[in-house]
Write a protein that holds these residues in place. Structure first.
Motif, PDB file in Angstrom:
ATOM      1  N   GLN A   1     113.186 154.450  66.654  1.00 29.07           N
ATOM      2  CA  GLN A   1     113.874 154.140  67.901  1.00 29.07           C
ATOM      3  C   GLN A   1     112.961 153.397  68.879  1.00 29.07           C
ATOM      4  OE1 GLN A   1     115.457 157.587  69.928  1.00 29.07           O
ATOM      5  NE2 GLN A   1     117.094 156.394  70.872  1.00 29.07           N
ATOM      6  N   SER A   2     111.648 153.643  68.766  1.00 33.36           N
ATOM      7  CA  SER A   2     110.694 153.029  69.691  1.00 33.36           C
ATOM      8  C   SER A   2     110.313 151.606  69.314  1.00 33.36           C
ATOM      9  CB  SER A   2     109.423 153.887  69.772  1.00 33.36           C
ATOM     10  OG  SER A   2     108.708 153.835  68.547  1.00 33.36           O
ATOM     11  N   ILE A   3     110.737 151.140  68.110  1.00 36.14           N
ATOM     12  CA  ILE A   3     110.396 149.783  67.664  1.00 36.14           C
ATOM     13  C   ILE A   3     111.428 148.801  68.205  1.00 36.14           C
ATOM     14  CG2 ILE A   3     110.025 148.278  65.673  1.00 36.14           C
ATOM     15  CD1 ILE A   3     109.271 150.774  64.074  1.00 36.14           C
ATOM     16  N   THR A   4     110.980 147.837  68.981  1.00 36.86           N
ATOM     17  CA  THR A   4     111.885 146.835  69.548  1.00 36.86           C
ATOM     18  C   THR A   4     112.173 145.754  68.518  1.00 36.86           C
ATOM     19  OG1 THR A   4     110.113 145.421  70.389  1.00 36.86           O
ATOM     20  CG2 THR A   4     110.855 147.234  71.813  1.00 36.86           C
ATOM     21  N   PRO A   5     113.278 145.031  68.676  1.00 42.41           N
ATOM     22  CA  PRO A   5     113.554 143.904  67.778  1.00 42.41           C
ATOM     23  C   PRO A   5     112.407 142.890  67.742  1.00 42.41           C
ATOM     24  CG  PRO A   5     115.513 144.444  69.041  1.00 42.41           C
ATOM     25  CD  PRO A   5     114.401 145.292  69.604  1.00 42.41           C
ATOM     26  N   THR A   6     111.756 142.677  68.883  1.00 41.67           N
ATOM     27  CA  THR A   6     110.623 141.749  68.929  1.00 41.67           C
ATOM     28  C   THR A   6     109.467 142.249  68.067  1.00 41.67           C
ATOM     29  OG1 THR A   6     111.194 141.023  71.160  1.00 41.67           O
ATOM     30  CG2 THR A   6     108.933 140.614  70.418  1.00 41.67           C
ATOM     31  N   ASN A   7     109.127 143.538  68.185  1.00 38.07           N
ATOM     32  CA  ASN A   7     108.054 144.121  67.377  1.00 38.07           C
ATOM     33  C   ASN A   7     108.392 144.075  65.887  1.00 38.07           C
ATOM     34  OD1 ASN A   7     106.518 144.699  69.630  1.00 38.07           O
ATOM     35  ND2 ASN A   7     107.272 146.791  69.820  1.00 38.07           N
ATOM     36  N   TYR A   8     109.655 144.333  65.588  1.00 38.24           N
ATOM     37  CA  TYR A   8     110.077 144.313  64.186  1.00 38.24           C
ATOM     38  C   TYR A   8     109.957 142.907  63.609  1.00 38.24           C
ATOM     39  CZ  TYR A   8     112.856 145.098  59.991  1.00 38.24           C
ATOM     40  OH  TYR A   8     113.276 145.174  58.679  1.00 38.24           O
ATOM     41  N   ASN A   9     110.335 141.897  64.377  1.00 33.95           N
ATOM     42  CA  ASN A   9     110.233 140.515  63.904  1.00 33.95           C
ATOM     43  C   ASN A   9     108.780 140.109  63.667  1.00 33.95           C
ATOM     44  OD1 ASN A   9     112.941 139.745  63.697  1.00 33.95           O
ATOM     45  ND2 ASN A   9     113.090 139.384  65.897  1.00 33.95           N
ATOM     46  N   ILE A  10     107.875 140.618  64.489  1.00 31.27           N
ATOM     47  CA  ILE A  10     106.442 140.352  64.269  1.00 31.27           C
ATOM     48  C   ILE A  10     106.002 140.972  62.942  1.00 31.27           C
ATOM     49  CG2 ILE A  10     104.115 140.876  65.098  1.00 31.27           C
ATOM     50  CD1 ILE A  10     105.258 140.704  67.964  1.00 31.27           C
ATOM     51  N   MET A  11     106.434 142.216  62.678  1.00 30.08           N
ATOM     52  CA  MET A  11     106.124 142.860  61.394  1.00 30.08           C
ATOM     53  C   MET A  11     106.657 142.029  60.222  1.00 30.08           C
ATOM     54  SD  MET A  11     106.959 146.880  62.058  1.00 30.08           S
ATOM     55  CE  MET A  11     106.238 147.811  63.409  1.00 30.08           C
ATOM     56  N   ILE A  12     107.888 141.567  60.357  1.00 27.90           N
ATOM     57  CA  ILE A  12     108.511 140.774  59.289  1.00 27.90           C
ATOM     58  C   ILE A  12     107.696 139.518  59.003  1.00 27.90           C
ATOM     59  CG2 ILE A  12     110.487 139.280  58.764  1.00 27.90           C
ATOM     60  CD1 ILE A  12     111.176 142.097  58.169  1.00 27.90           C
ATOM     61  N   LYS A  13     107.270 138.824  60.045  1.00 26.72           N
ATOM     62  CA  LYS A  13     106.463 137.614  59.859  1.00 26.72           C
ATOM     63  C   LYS A  13     105.159 137.932  59.137  1.00 26.72           C
ATOM     64  CE  LYS A  13     109.223 134.729  61.950  1.00 26.72           C
ATOM     65  NZ  LYS A  13     109.963 133.694  61.149  1.00 26.72           N
TER      66      LYS A  13
ATOM     67  N   SER B   1     116.310 139.696  59.337  1.00 24.06           N
ATOM     68  CA  SER B   1     115.264 140.523  59.941  1.00 24.06           C
ATOM     69  C   SER B   1     115.788 141.451  61.023  1.00 24.06           C
ATOM     70  CB  SER B   1     114.168 139.615  60.527  1.00 24.06           C
ATOM     71  OG  SER B   1     114.722 138.734  61.481  1.00 24.06           O
ATOM     72  N   GLU B   2     117.050 141.826  60.925  1.00 25.54           N
ATOM     73  CA  GLU B   2     117.616 142.753  61.904  1.00 25.54           C
ATOM     74  C   GLU B   2     117.176 144.179  61.598  1.00 25.54           C
ATOM     75  OE1 GLU B   2     121.805 142.389  62.280  1.00 25.54           O
ATOM     76  OE2 GLU B   2     121.759 140.256  62.791  1.00 25.54           O
ATOM     77  N   ILE B   3     116.707 144.864  62.619  1.00 24.98           N
ATOM     78  CA  ILE B   3     116.251 146.231  62.435  1.00 24.98           C
ATOM     79  C   ILE B   3     117.439 147.194  62.406  1.00 24.98           C
ATOM     80  CG2 ILE B   3     115.922 146.607  64.915  1.00 24.98           C
ATOM     81  CD1 ILE B   3     113.491 148.349  64.175  1.00 24.98           C
TER      82      ILE B   3
ATOM     83  N   SER C   1     115.793 148.486  56.266  1.00 24.81           N
ATOM     84  CA  SER C   1     114.851 147.820  57.161  1.00 24.81           C
ATOM     85  C   SER C   1     113.401 148.172  56.893  1.00 24.81           C
ATOM     86  CB  SER C   1     115.195 148.151  58.616  1.00 24.81           C
ATOM     87  OG  SER C   1     116.409 147.550  58.990  1.00 24.81           O
ATOM     88  N   PHE C   2     113.150 149.291  56.214  1.00 27.59           N
ATOM     89  CA  PHE C   2     111.781 149.723  55.946  1.00 27.59           C
ATOM     90  C   PHE C   2     111.690 150.300  54.542  1.00 27.59           C
ATOM     91  CE2 PHE C   2     112.157 149.918  60.539  1.00 27.59           C
ATOM     92  CZ  PHE C   2     110.932 149.467  60.997  1.00 27.59           C
ATOM     93  N   GLY C   3     110.514 150.143  53.927  1.00 21.66           N
ATOM     94  CA  GLY C   3     110.232 150.765  52.634  1.00 21.66           C
ATOM     95  C   GLY C   3     109.331 151.972  52.830  1.00 21.66           C
ATOM     96  N   LEU C   4     109.742 153.109  52.311  1.00 24.06           N
ATOM     97  CA  LEU C   4     109.007 154.368  52.492  1.00 24.06           C
ATOM     98  C   LEU C   4     108.058 154.617  51.325  1.00 24.06           C
ATOM     99  CD1 LEU C   4     108.577 157.132  53.932  1.00 24.06           C
ATOM    100  CD2 LEU C   4     110.524 157.995  52.589  1.00 24.06           C
ATOM    101  N   VAL C   5     106.813 155.002  51.660  1.00 27.62           N
ATOM    102  CA  VAL C   5     105.825 155.422  50.666  1.00 27.62           C
ATOM    103  C   VAL C   5     105.481 156.873  50.971  1.00 27.62           C
ATOM    104  CG1 VAL C   5     103.595 154.923  49.609  1.00 27.62           C
ATOM    105  CG2 VAL C   5     104.928 153.068  50.641  1.00 27.62           C
TER     106      VAL C   5
END
Length: 345
Positions: free
Chosen positions: A312-324, A177-179, A241-245
């Motif tokens: 750039q504005s997404i923190t690792p913490t925010n990204y991990n919440i998205m992943i969960k 889950s590394e951004i 790290s992200f899927g684009l639509v």
């Protein structure tokens, strides 16, 4: 009795029919009996309709379909994947309508596409509304499609919202889950003309997957063509790290008929990304944007040019919440529970 109307389904090296194949499996697992509208003899010949060679006359198909529908018990529930494939649609709709009233059937449409919303000129909105009117229940992608069905197509039946297509998969995603600044796009690259301009989105790396006749049109220092895989294999292959639509020919907005269609449609590639545990990047005006925000499973953007600053504005913490949050949805989607729950209503 419960029946699933079945047509010939291609199994090619792309995700074009993954949704239809999975829906068939889910329906069969939920007690539906498969009923082909055309016999094997007709199905082998009817494939040529797709290639522009009309071998079967509509009347011939209507007679055959009506004969097949006679096998259905009275008061049965029938699921049809809309629009029908590899068949004379007007003949099928007419036969279904006639049999519905003779046998008191309940007809359910699982809608993949509404072609007049896509800008197709082969059918008028009035004619498509008439086809849709034979159904008692419609299972649609999202709230926007539900509203359009009522307001533009005068649909009077019950409407259920799927939110996301199921994407059956047994693959266990590695815990990573590394951004990063790498964005995935999977689809028909030949039609996704905006991909040719991704080189202008500096600071973001793009991994492209799918049908591509001329990969050199896309490749640059920040854009990599990663090949084409089956719907089952691509879940294991996509990296980023992200899927684009996105759709259309512009990186500034989703443009053209297919870009505008994202305002109503929930792309099947969304389910691929979610099952692969990839948060989403979607157009802010798309119908899916509401669900991305609702479930906190990604970000919305007006333009691809916003991506460097947004990521750039997404923190690792925010990204991990998205992943969960993505993982929770992925469990439902990969197991067929999205449609399974609606089938029990």
């Amino acid at each position: 009795m419960k029946y699933l109307i079945s047509n010939k389904i291609d199994r090619e090296n792309h995700a074009g029919n993954k949704a239809r194949n999975d829906i068939e499996i889910i329906c069969l697992n939920n007690g539906y009996e498969k009923l082909p509208l055309l016999s094997e003899k007709f199905s082998k010949r009817s494939i040529y309709i797709k290639r522009g060679r009309r071998i079967l006359e509509p009347l011939e198909q209507y007679i055959e379909i009506t004969r097949r529908l006679k096998k259905i018990d009275n008061n049965s529930k029938i699921i049809i994947q809309y629009p029908l494939q590899y068949i004379e649609k007007d003949a099928a709709i007419k036969a279904l309508y006639k049999t519905k009233h003779k046998k008191n059937l309940e007809l359910v449409a699982i809608i993949h596409d509404i072609n007049t919303l896509r800008g197709y000129v082969e059918i008028t909105q009035e004619k498509e509304a008439k086809r849709l009117s034979i159904f008692d229940i419609a299972i649609v992608h999202n709230e926007t499609m539900k509203n359009i069905l009522v307001e533009k197509y005068n649909f009077l039946g019950k409407i259920l919202i799927l939110e996301f297509f199921d994407y059956l998969s047994n693959y266990i995603i590695p815990n990573n889950s590394e951004i990063s600044n790498t964005v995935i796009f999977a689809g028909n690259l030949t039609k996704s003309l905006f991909c040719q301009k991704l080189k202008n989105v500096q600071g973001i790396n793009f991994n492209l997957y799918g049908i591509c006749n001329t990969p050199n049109d896309f490749i640059s220092s920040n854009v990599k063509y990663c090949g084409q895989y089956t719907p089952e294999e691509i879940v294991k292959q996509i990296e980023g790290s992200f899927g684009l639509v996105w759709d259309g020919d512009s990186i500034e907005t989703c443009s053209g008929g297919m870009g505008n269609y994202l305002k109503y449609n929930t792309s099947h590639k969304i389910s691929l990304y979610l099952v692969a545990h990839k948060p989403l990047i979607v157009w802010s005006q798309s119908a899916t944007a509401t669900y991305v925000l609702k479930y906190n499973i990604g970000i919305t953007i007006d333009s691809l040019e916003e991506l460097p600053q947004k990521l750039q504005s997404i923190t690792p913490t925010n990204y991990n919440i998205m992943i969960k949050n993505v993982e929770k949805l992925a469990l439902d989607i990969s197991s067929g529970n999205r449609l399974g729950k609606l089938l029990s209503l």
